[in-house]
Design an enzyme around this catalytic site. Structure first.
Site, mmCIF file in Angstrom:
data_model
loop_
_atom_site.group_PDB
_atom_site.id
_atom_site.type_symbol
_atom_site.label_atom_id
_atom_site.label_comp_id
_atom_site.label_asym_id
_atom_site.label_seq_id
_atom_site.Cartn_x
_atom_site.Cartn_y
_atom_site.Cartn_z
ATOM 1 N N SER A 111 0.838 -1.188 0.000
ATOM 2 C CA SER A 111 0.000 0.000 0.000
ATOM 3 C C SER A 111 0.881 1.250 0.000
ATOM 4 C CB SER A 111 -0.965 -0.034 1.196
ATOM 5 O OG SER A 111 -2.007 0.904 1.025
ATOM 6 N N GLU A 210 -1.783 -2.565 -8.217
ATOM 7 C CA GLU A 210 -2.976 -2.940 -7.457
ATOM 8 C C GLU A 210 -3.576 -1.671 -6.873
ATOM 9 O OE1 GLU A 210 -3.445 -2.881 -3.908
ATOM 10 O OE2 GLU A 210 -1.493 -2.000 -3.500
ATOM 11 N N HIS A 277 -4.916 -5.529 -1.760
ATOM 12 C CA HIS A 277 -5.716 -5.268 -0.572
ATOM 13 C C HIS A 277 -6.868 -6.251 -0.376
ATOM 14 C CE1 HIS A 277 -3.655 -1.374 -0.918
ATOM 15 N NE2 HIS A 277 -4.056 -1.088 0.306
#
Length: 306
Positions: A111, A210, A277
């Site tokens: 992230s 992502e 995620h």
């Protein structure tokens, strides 16, 4: 493009838990600490691991101090991020890259940690692990996720991940085979790196992408930004991870939008990878050499550790 690889972690090794981005709380680390102990690792909390300053895990200097302390301490053999959030880009310029190069240590997270991993690639060519933080959630990251992270940190086995037909990106595929270092991670952080010293030259690389909780038009905008900035010129291939809770009320679907933005690049695109995620997140080395087979639906990556 040659990567520096830290030694694989071994039972008995100490790892420092750091929060380079957003804040976390002790109760959120309980399960992650149990996992580390079961692997034989000794968790050492960074002095500011639980610090909080609004949406940041303490002051920028304090977060950088924790990282620099971990990189400088010969007793610490790995650096594990508690979570993502926001804030890594605010302090990465203060990292002591000489210390990183002198005693390489494996760094794991994802992230917002994409910004940290980009900085470590730029400053030290350090391979890292894109994987869950220590703020562990068994529901989202079950036993297979735990084993994937353990193997990425503690073995030199190559990582092989197969496309999954039930992932949201299934159907976004351009057949072919590509090879090169796997770079990237979260799309927001990749795009936010454009124009900074940390944005890698992606020529000859495989780009991992992502995202989470972004409407499709924003994903379109970020991919368009990458295209217009020339960041995708010379790219060898694209590995699509999870696009979790990414939807909006417009008629355009995720697969159609991704095909529109990536399908005409003339390179292989592999869809359906459980990286990101979403549920069942698997860990993958970044900075290490990879082979992407978008015909067979397989991503294979050398270990991030030696």
């Amino acid at each position: 493009m040659h990567a520096i690889k830290a030694p694989a972690l071994r039972p008995g090794d100490a790892v420092m838990l750091v929060s380079p981005s957003g804040p976390t709380r002790p109760e959120r680390l309980v399960r992650g600490l149990e996992l580390l102990e079961s692997w034989g690792l000794r968790a050492v909390l960074g002095p500011n691991a639980y610090a909080r300053a609004g949406y940041l895990a303490g002051a920028d200097a304090a977060r950088a101090d924790d990282l620099n302390a971990a990189f400088a301490d010969p007793a610490i053999r790995g650096v594990l991020c508690t979570r993502g959030g926001y804030g890594a880009q605010r302090m990465v310029d203060a990292i002591d890259m000489a210390a990183v190069r002198h005693d390489p240590k494996v760094v794991a997270g994802f992230s917002d940690i994409t910004a940290l991993q980009f900085a470590l690639w730029r400053g030290a060519r350090l391979a890292a692990v894109h994987g869950p933080g220590v703020a562990w959630n068994d529901e989202r990251t079950p036993a297979a996720s735990a084993e994937s992270l353990r193997s990425a940190l503690m073995t030199t086995d190559p990582v092989t991940i197969e496309a999954v037909e039930t992932e949201d990106t299934a159907g976004v595929r351009v057949p072919g085979i590509a090879a090169g270092p796997l770079l990237g991670g979260n799309l927001c952080l990749i795009t936010a790196s454009i124009g900074t010293a940390d944005m890698p030259d992606l020529s000859g690389a495989i780009l991992l992408v992502e995202e989470v909780q972004e409407p499709l038009y924003k994903i379109d905008r970020m991919l368009t930004h990458l295209r217009r900035a020339g960041a995708l010129d010379g790219l060898a291939g694209v590995a699509l991870g999870q696009f979790t809770d990414c939807s909006d009320d417009w008629e355009t679907g995720l697969t159609a939008m991704l095909l529109d933005r990536l399908g005409d690049l003339g390179i292989p695109v592999l869809d359906g990878l459980p990286i990101g995620h979403g549920p069942g997140q698997l860990s993958v080395p970044v900075g290490a050499l990879a082979t992407l087979d978008a015909t067979e639906g397989i991503l294979s990556v050398e270990a991030a550790v030696a």
